[in-house]
Motif scaffolding. Structure first.
Motif, PDB file in Angstrom:
ATOM      1  N   ILE A  39       0.800  -1.218   0.000  1.00  0.00           N
ATOM      2  CA  ILE A  39       0.000   0.000   0.000  1.00  0.00           C
ATOM      3  C   ILE A  39       0.836   1.272   0.000  1.00  0.00           C
ATOM      4  O   ILE A  39       0.542   2.208  -0.762  1.00  0.00           O
ATOM      5  CB  ILE A  39      -0.992  -0.001   1.179  1.00  0.00           C
ATOM      6  CG1 ILE A  39      -1.999  -1.151   1.031  1.00  0.00           C
ATOM      7  CG2 ILE A  39      -1.706   1.340   1.285  1.00  0.00           C
ATOM      8  CD1 ILE A  39      -2.898  -1.069  -0.178  1.00  0.00           C
ATOM      9  N   PRO A  40       1.906   1.387   0.811  1.00  0.00           N
ATOM     10  CA  PRO A  40       2.680   2.632   0.787  1.00  0.00           C
ATOM     11  C   PRO A  40       3.209   2.992  -0.600  1.00  0.00           C
ATOM     12  O   PRO A  40       3.128   4.155  -1.017  1.00  0.00           O
ATOM     13  CB  PRO A  40       3.821   2.343   1.778  1.00  0.00           C
ATOM     14  CG  PRO A  40       3.244   1.358   2.731  1.00  0.00           C
ATOM     15  CD  PRO A  40       2.387   0.464   1.878  1.00  0.00           C
ATOM     16  N   LEU A  41       3.751   2.009  -1.318  1.00  0.00           N
ATOM     17  CA  LEU A  41       4.283   2.284  -2.653  1.00  0.00           C
ATOM     18  C   LEU A  41       3.165   2.647  -3.631  1.00  0.00           C
ATOM     19  O   LEU A  41       3.333   3.519  -4.482  1.00  0.00           O
ATOM     20  CB  LEU A  41       5.067   1.084  -3.170  1.00  0.00           C
ATOM     21  CG  LEU A  41       6.457   0.880  -2.567  1.00  0.00           C
ATOM     22  CD1 LEU A  41       7.077  -0.410  -3.080  1.00  0.00           C
ATOM     23  CD2 LEU A  41       7.367   2.061  -2.888  1.00  0.00           C
ATOM     24  N   LEU A  42       2.028   1.973  -3.502  1.00  0.00           N
ATOM     25  CA  LEU A  42       0.912   2.297  -4.384  1.00  0.00           C
ATOM     26  C   LEU A  42       0.416   3.716  -4.130  1.00  0.00           C
ATOM     27  O   LEU A  42       0.157   4.476  -5.066  1.00  0.00           O
ATOM     28  CB  LEU A  42      -0.239   1.296  -4.181  1.00  0.00           C
ATOM     29  CG  LEU A  42      -0.126  -0.041  -4.898  1.00  0.00           C
ATOM     30  CD1 LEU A  42      -1.354  -0.895  -4.613  1.00  0.00           C
ATOM     31  CD2 LEU A  42       0.032   0.150  -6.402  1.00  0.00           C
ATOM     32  N   LYS A  43       0.274   4.059  -2.865  1.00  0.00           N
ATOM     33  CA  LYS A  43      -0.189   5.410  -2.532  1.00  0.00           C
ATOM     34  C   LYS A  43       0.788   6.461  -3.048  1.00  0.00           C
ATOM     35  O   LYS A  43       0.393   7.500  -3.583  1.00  0.00           O
ATOM     36  CB  LYS A  43      -0.356   5.517  -1.018  1.00  0.00           C
ATOM     37  CG  LYS A  43      -1.184   6.718  -0.550  1.00  0.00           C
ATOM     38  CD  LYS A  43      -2.649   6.549  -0.911  1.00  0.00           C
ATOM     39  CE  LYS A  43      -3.514   7.676  -0.368  1.00  0.00           C
ATOM     40  NZ  LYS A  43      -3.786   7.559   1.076  1.00  0.00           N
ATOM     41  N   LYS A  44       2.080   6.162  -2.923  1.00  0.00           N
ATOM     42  CA  LYS A  44       3.114   7.090  -3.387  1.00  0.00           C
ATOM     43  C   LYS A  44       3.078   7.262  -4.903  1.00  0.00           C
ATOM     44  O   LYS A  44       3.455   8.308  -5.431  1.00  0.00           O
ATOM     45  CB  LYS A  44       4.494   6.589  -2.941  1.00  0.00           C
ATOM     46  CG  LYS A  44       5.627   7.565  -3.196  1.00  0.00           C
ATOM     47  CD  LYS A  44       6.945   7.032  -2.647  1.00  0.00           C
ATOM     48  CE  LYS A  44       8.089   8.005  -2.897  1.00  0.00           C
ATOM     49  NZ  LYS A  44       9.374   7.475  -2.366  1.00  0.00           N
TER      50      LYS A  44
END
Length: 230
Positions: A193-198
């Motif tokens: 999720i963090p990479l996708l959100k970024k």
């Protein structure tokens, strides 16, 4: 009447009877919605039309019983006939999700109306080209990916060694260029999720991460919390 204006693809569940380990589809839907999922897609490659209509009814009832009919969207994968038949029976189905080889989006829009949701999915690279070469006015969101290889997505891009190619750069490019929201799936887990959100996308979609989990509510909540906390 339908949720096109209220569309939120932030947390997107895809589910059908073949994904639930024998549990009722509507129970998985209820767990996901209670955890904060905002859109549900009924998808099955084995269910017939009548079963799909009944799945829509039970999912719509579950969403309504949770008081979420105006904020949680219900769509059907591919089956325009199922959406139309379900609506004839008074079932609130907000729209349809199709791939590039399915019923064309303009046909879906013609039969479902301007207040319905129409989503389109393809490989991320194909959607980048779609944005460059086609009008997206009749589409409400893009479903991109797959992020990882999964049982439901065997069309991953691969390198010479047969390994799935990481597509985060392409995802970021699509998010920047797309005139409509972008949701990404294909083996997504909370750690992704963090990479996708970024990357700038508008949401994630999952199947087995929730539908196949031992505790669907807990896993759905982990995903929603991870997305909201980024």
């Amino acid at each position: 009447m339908y949720n096109r204006k209220n569309l939120d693809v932030g947390a997107y569940l895809v589910v059908g009877p073949e994904n639930t380990n024998g549990r009722a589809v509507e129970e998985i839907v209820g767990d996901a919605v209670r955890a904060g999922f905002t859109i549900v897609q009924i998808r099955s490659k084995v269910a017939g039309a009548l079963e799909m209509i009944e799945l829509c009814r039970k999912a719509a009832d579950k969403i309504a019983n949770l008081g979420k009919s105006d904020s949680v969207s219900l769509v059907v994968d591919d089956r325009l006939d199922v959406v139309l038949a379900a609506r004839e029976r008074g079932i609130k189905v907000d729209g349809i999700h199709v791939g590039q080889s399915d019923i064309p989006v303009d046909v879906c829009r013609k039969y479902l109306g301007e207040d319905s949701i129409v989503g389109l999915s393809a490989l991320t690279s194909e959607l980048i080209e779609y944005v460059k070469n086609f009008d997206s006015a009749k589409i409400d969101y893009f479903g991109a990916g797959p992020l990882h290889e999964t049982m439901s997505k065997d069309d991953c891009q691969r390198n010479a060694d047969g390994k799935v190619i990481t597509i985060l750069d392409e995802i970021s490019e699509l998010a920047k260029s797309s005139p409509v929201p972008v949701v990404v799936g294909g083996g997504v887990k909370a750690c992704d999720i963090p990479l996708l959100k970024k990357s700038g996308v508008d949401g994630f979609f999952v199947i087995s991460a929730v539908a196949g989990a031992e505790n669907p509510y807990d896993e759905a909540k982990k995903l929603v919390d991870a997305w909201k906390n980024q």
